[in-house]
Every structure is written in structure tokens, then in C-alpha cells.
Scaffold this motif. Structure first.
Motif, PDB file in Angstrom:
ATOM      1  N   UNK A  22       1.466  -2.445  -6.987  1.00  0.00           N
ATOM      2  CA  UNK A  22       1.275  -1.339  -6.068  1.00  0.00           C
ATOM      3  C   UNK A  22       1.996  -0.137  -6.644  1.00  0.00           C
ATOM      4  N   UNK A  24       3.032   4.095  -5.955  1.00  0.00           N
ATOM      5  CA  UNK A  24       3.062   5.195  -4.999  1.00  0.00           C
ATOM      6  C   UNK A  24       2.288   6.390  -5.550  1.00  0.00           C
ATOM      7  N   UNK A  84      -0.722  -4.684   6.784  1.00  0.00           N
ATOM      8  CA  UNK A  84      -0.545  -4.177   5.422  1.00  0.00           C
ATOM      9  C   UNK A  84      -1.087  -2.755   5.299  1.00  0.00           C
ATOM     10  N   UNK A  85      -2.245  -2.492   5.902  1.00  0.00           N
ATOM     11  CA  UNK A  85      -2.860  -1.151   5.870  1.00  0.00           C
ATOM     12  C   UNK A  85      -1.860  -0.115   6.382  1.00  0.00           C
ATOM     13  N   UNK A  86      -1.169  -0.444   7.451  1.00  0.00           N
ATOM     14  CA  UNK A  86      -0.204   0.473   8.060  1.00  0.00           C
ATOM     15  C   UNK A  86       1.029   0.637   7.179  1.00  0.00           C
ATOM     16  N   UNK A  87       1.590  -0.463   6.706  1.00  0.00           N
ATOM     17  CA  UNK A  87       2.813  -0.417   5.898  1.00  0.00           C
ATOM     18  C   UNK A  87       2.579   0.348   4.598  1.00  0.00           C
ATOM     19  N   UNK A  88       1.382   0.185   4.027  1.00  0.00           N
ATOM     20  CA  UNK A  88       1.069   0.820   2.740  1.00  0.00           C
ATOM     21  C   UNK A  88       0.806   2.318   2.880  1.00  0.00           C
ATOM     22  N   UNK A  89       0.726   2.802   4.125  1.00  0.00           N
ATOM     23  CA  UNK A  89       0.522   4.233   4.327  1.00  0.00           C
ATOM     24  C   UNK A  89      -0.926   4.664   4.390  1.00  0.00           C
ATOM     25  N   UNK A  90      -1.856   3.700   4.563  1.00  0.00           N
ATOM     26  CA  UNK A  90      -3.277   4.056   4.643  1.00  0.00           C
ATOM     27  C   UNK A  90      -3.669   4.553   6.037  1.00  0.00           C
ATOM     28  N   UNK A  91      -2.812   4.319   7.036  1.00  0.00           N
ATOM     29  CA  UNK A  91      -3.115   4.749   8.399  1.00  0.00           C
ATOM     30  C   UNK A  91      -3.053   3.568   9.347  1.00  0.00           C
TER      31      UNK A  91
ATOM     32  N   UNK B  19       4.765   2.934   5.845  1.00  0.00           N
ATOM     33  CA  UNK B  19       4.047   3.615   6.915  1.00  0.00           C
ATOM     34  C   UNK B  19       4.825   3.621   8.218  1.00  0.00           C
ATOM     35  N   UNK B  22       2.287   5.668  12.795  1.00  0.00           N
ATOM     36  CA  UNK B  22       0.900   6.111  12.590  1.00  0.00           C
ATOM     37  C   UNK B  22       0.344   5.595  11.260  1.00  0.00           C
ATOM     38  N   UNK B  23       1.121   4.775  10.560  1.00  0.00           N
ATOM     39  CA  UNK B  23       0.669   4.291   9.258  1.00  0.00           C
ATOM     40  C   UNK B  23       0.709   5.361   8.183  1.00  0.00           C
ATOM     41  N   UNK B  25       3.095   7.698   5.467  1.00  0.00           N
ATOM     42  CA  UNK B  25       4.380   7.828   4.771  1.00  0.00           C
ATOM     43  C   UNK B  25       4.546   9.318   4.459  1.00  0.00           C
ATOM     44  N   UNK B  32       2.400   9.878   1.196  1.00  0.00           N
ATOM     45  CA  UNK B  32       2.323   8.874   0.134  1.00  0.00           C
ATOM     46  C   UNK B  32       1.503   7.665   0.581  1.00  0.00           C
ATOM     47  N   UNK B  33       0.955   6.960  -0.410  1.00  0.00           N
ATOM     48  CA  UNK B  33       0.414   5.629  -0.162  1.00  0.00           C
ATOM     49  C   UNK B  33       1.014   4.688  -1.198  1.00  0.00           C
ATOM     50  N   UNK B  34       1.271   3.454  -0.772  1.00  0.00           N
ATOM     51  CA  UNK B  34       1.701   2.404  -1.686  1.00  0.00           C
ATOM     52  C   UNK B  34       0.431   1.654  -2.075  1.00  0.00           C
ATOM     53  N   UNK B  35      -0.258   2.190  -3.047  1.00  0.00           N
ATOM     54  CA  UNK B  35      -1.684   1.906  -3.286  1.00  0.00           C
ATOM     55  C   UNK B  35      -1.866   0.899  -4.421  1.00  0.00           C
ATOM     56  N   UNK B 112       8.699   4.479  -8.709  1.00  0.00           N
ATOM     57  CA  UNK B 112       7.420   4.542  -7.998  1.00  0.00           C
ATOM     58  C   UNK B 112       6.497   3.364  -8.276  1.00  0.00           C
ATOM     59  N   UNK B 114       5.404   2.636 -11.363  1.00  0.00           N
ATOM     60  CA  UNK B 114       4.523   3.003 -12.471  1.00  0.00           C
ATOM     61  C   UNK B 114       4.977   2.395 -13.800  1.00  0.00           C
TER      62      UNK B 114
END
Lengths: 172, 203
Positions: A22, A24, A84-91, B19, B22-23, B25, B32-35, B112, B114
Motif C-alpha cells: 500500500x 500513500x 478497509x475502504x474507510x481506513x484506507x481513505x477511500x470514503x 480514514x 468520513x473515511x 485522510x 490522502x489514500x493508503x492505496x 509513505x 514507496x
């Protein structure tokens, strides 16, 4: 409550979940990269993004559901994925109105829509391609289907109008 | 005082961005997203392959577009970090000069996910920075095997952004704020031992 374990590898500086990296990234990159693919009309930028999200979500959650045997029902698995969607920051994402044949998924908050509006304001067409593909992949994993068994279409998008996003899921 | 990179990495990792209710960051003036690294690699390289398949006229179009996306990423995120209270409290006191600030930014990059990054040399005119495990080279090799050219486009753009943030005057006012550019001179996807980025001013 079952949760995906996100671990930090101090030697390699990698953040890992189910053995996958993952990284950022910000809404500037996510939206600019999306727009780069979208604006290149000679290729199917939208399709590339949706199908890539489908593949990563299906792979991640197929493995996760094997590793978390306490998750017995599709409802439990979808709740796990939505955490997971929420924790990862996707909403935020709600699968409560789905069943094995499909249904309606809502995102009261979407990182992609929020980021797009913050950068460029509203647009004419729905744009949550990542969410669209992710939903297809997660649904297939949760309902024990094959990778391409669901079609997902975004029918309402905050980046176009109003608040929140909505997706219709149908079985192929 | 020299830059304590481990302390910086530990501090940023320890912040554990995740998140909120509201999910979202909300950090360093960005969302940010932890993508998934795999997602970025799939869309970038499928895009590149699709343009190559379209014909000679478009075969090399992906590279500058994806590098610019990386530059937008780096310029916004790391500028936000550079102007944050966290930077002022932890990293600014370690910096004697602008070269130290480049090392400080690189230390935050190391948190991060990376990979491992190291500044090899930095002056007001040139930056050389390396990584042994960029997620782009790992992903490209896994999917496609060896490449004929360098493939770390996001990283190339970000490397340029570091110099533009620190050494470019009047970043907000100067319309030529994009004054540094980067080249990836070595890449693991070409089976080099590491990925290396050299940043200099555009001529």
C-alpha cells in the motif's frame, strides 16, 4: 471485530496488507492521473481504471476471506471490506442493499469525487472509476463468484451533482 | 545538527494516517489514500501499452504524461509537508541549509510506503537520488519482465518536484515554477542494481 492487518516493514519501507504494497498518495495525484487516462480519447482510459480496480480488489479480498475464516456470511465479508475502504481513505461505502444477484451500493463519501470537486469543481459525467471496479471485485469475492461476474454502473456521482455516490450492480 | 532520517521516518509512520469518521485522510493540506501499488502500476502500464499499440505517433506519449502526474503529486504533497507544523516542529530545526531540506523531504518520502530512498548528492543545481525498491519497478518487472527503458514515471516526477519546492524562487508567483526536470538514469526494470534519478534545471 475482524480487521485487515496493515503492517510496516522497517527494512524495506513498505506498508503491506495481505502481502501487497500500500502506498500513500494524494487526491492531486489520484485525480490528475485519472484525468490523464480519461483525456487520452484514443485509449479506453475509463475501462483501464475500472478493470484494474476490479482485479486488485478481487485478488485482495479472495485471499483475505480465506485468511479470515471467522467471516462466514457475505454480509460479514462486505462489512469487513467496507471497513478497509474507510481506513484506507477511500470514503464510506454501504453494501447493505445487495444480494448475490447484485443490488445498490452507496458511497455517502467518496475520496475521488471529493478530490475532483476540490481540484476542478463539478463535471458532466460520473467519475468514481476506482470505486466502480472495486465494488465489482469485492462483490465477486464476497458472494463466491468469478472475477467478471458483476457489472457495476455509477448512477449518481457527487462530482456531478448533489451529495454522495450510488452504484447499480447486476450479475452478468 | 544533521538530519536524523530514522527519527523522521519513525515520526511519520507513527502518525498512522487513516480514514476518519468520513473515511477521509485529511493531512498536509491534501486528502490522502493508503492505496494499492498494484492499482497504480496496472493503470499506468496498461495506459503505456495501449498507447504503444495504437501506433508510432503515440508510442512515447505515456512517459511525459505520467511523469507530469508524478510532478503534480510531489509538488502538492511535499509542499504541504514542507509547510506543515510537523515539519516546523521536527525537521526544520535539523536543517542548516536548503540541501538539508531536500534530505528532510526524502526522509518523509521514506515513510509513505514507496520503498527505501537515499539522497546521493545535492546542490542548488543538481540532485541525485536512488532507490533499491521503487514500487513501480517491482510492479513492472512482475507484470512484464525486463524493460528496454526506465519505467519509474511517478518517482521521476516527484524527484523533480523536490528541487522545485526547495530551490525555485517564488514558487507561488513564478509562472515558470516547473524549472527543474528529472531523468531516470538507471532503473531496476532494466535490470540495473537500483533506480537513480538525476534532477537538473531545464535548459
Amino acid at each position: 471485530m475482524e480487521k485487515l492487518n496493515i503492517s510496516w516493514n522497517k527494512k524495506t519501507n513498505q506498508r503491506l496488507v495481505e502481502g501487497k504494497s500500500l502506498v500513500f498518495h494524494c487526491h492531486h495525484y489520484n485525480c490528475f492521473l485519472q484525468r490523464t487516462l480519461e483525456d487520452a480519447k484514443i485509449v479506453d482510459g475509463k475501462g483501464i481504471q475500472i478493470e484494474s480496480a476490479r482485479e486488485v480488489a478481487f485478488e485482495q479480498f479472495t485471499k483475505a476471506f480465506e485468511d479470515h475464516q471467522k467471516l462466514k456470511t457475505a454480509k460479514q465479508k462486505l462489512k469487513f471490506a467496507s471497513n478497509f475502504f474507510q481506513i484506507a481513505g477511500f470514503g464510506l461505502i454501504d453494501f447493505s442493499k445487495t444480494n448475490t444477484e447484485g443490488g445498490t451500493v452507496t458511497c455517502p463519501v467518496s475520496h475521488y469525487a471529493k478530490g475532483w470537486v476540490a481540484k476542478w469543481g463539478k463535471r458532466k459525467t460520473p467519475m468514481c472509476y476506482f470505486n466502480t471496479g472495486w465494488i465489482a471485485g469485492v462483490m465477486a469475492a464476497a458472494y463466491n463468484k468469478e472475477l467478471y461476474d458483476y457489472d457495476v454502473r455509477e448512477t449518481k456521482c457527487e462530482a456531478v451533482k448533489g451529495k454522495g455516490c450510488k452504484f447499480e450492480v447486476t450479475q452478468r | 545538527m544533521t538530519i536524523n532520517e530514522s527519527k523522521i521516518i519513525d515520526a511519520v509512520v507513527g502518525m498512522n494516517p487513516h480514514g476518519n469518521e468520513e473515511g477521509i485522510i485529511d493531512a498536509f493540506t491534501v486528502y490522502l489514500t493508503n492505496h494499492y501499488a498494484d492499482y497504480y502500476n496496472k493503470i499506468s502500464y496498461k495506459f503505456e501499452k495501449a498507447l504503444e499499440a495504437h501506433g508510432k505517433d503515440t508510442a512515447n506519449m505515456a512517459k511525459p504524461l505520467l511523469i507530469e502526474a508524478g510532478h503534480v503529486c510531489g509538488f502538492n504533497t511535499f509542499r504541504g509537508i514542507h509547510e506543515s507544523d510537523a515539519w516546523k516542529g521536527l525537521i526544520a530545526p535539523m536543517c542548516k541549509n536548503k540541501e538539508d531540506e531536500i534530505i528532510g523531504l526524502t526522509a518523509t518520502l521514506n515513510a509513505l510506503g514507496w520503498g527505501v530512498w537515499k539522497v546521493i548528492s545535492v546542490t542548488p543545481k543538481k540532485l541525485v537520488i536512488r532507490s533499491k525498491n521503487t514500487y513501480e519497478s517491482i510492479g513492472f518487472m512482475k507484470e512484464f519482465g525486463k524493460s528496454k527503458h526506465s519505467e519509474c514515471y511517478l518517482a521521476t516526477g516527484v524527484a523533480a518536484s523536490f528541487m522545485n519546492i526547495i530551490f525555485q524562487k517564488d514558487v507561488y508567483e513564478d509562472v515558470n515554477a516547473n524549472a527543474f526536470s528529472a531523468k531516470e538514469t538507471k532503473c531496476r526494470s532494466k535490470e540495473d542494481k537500483y533506480c537513480e534519478f538525476v534532477v537538473t534545471r531545464k535548459k
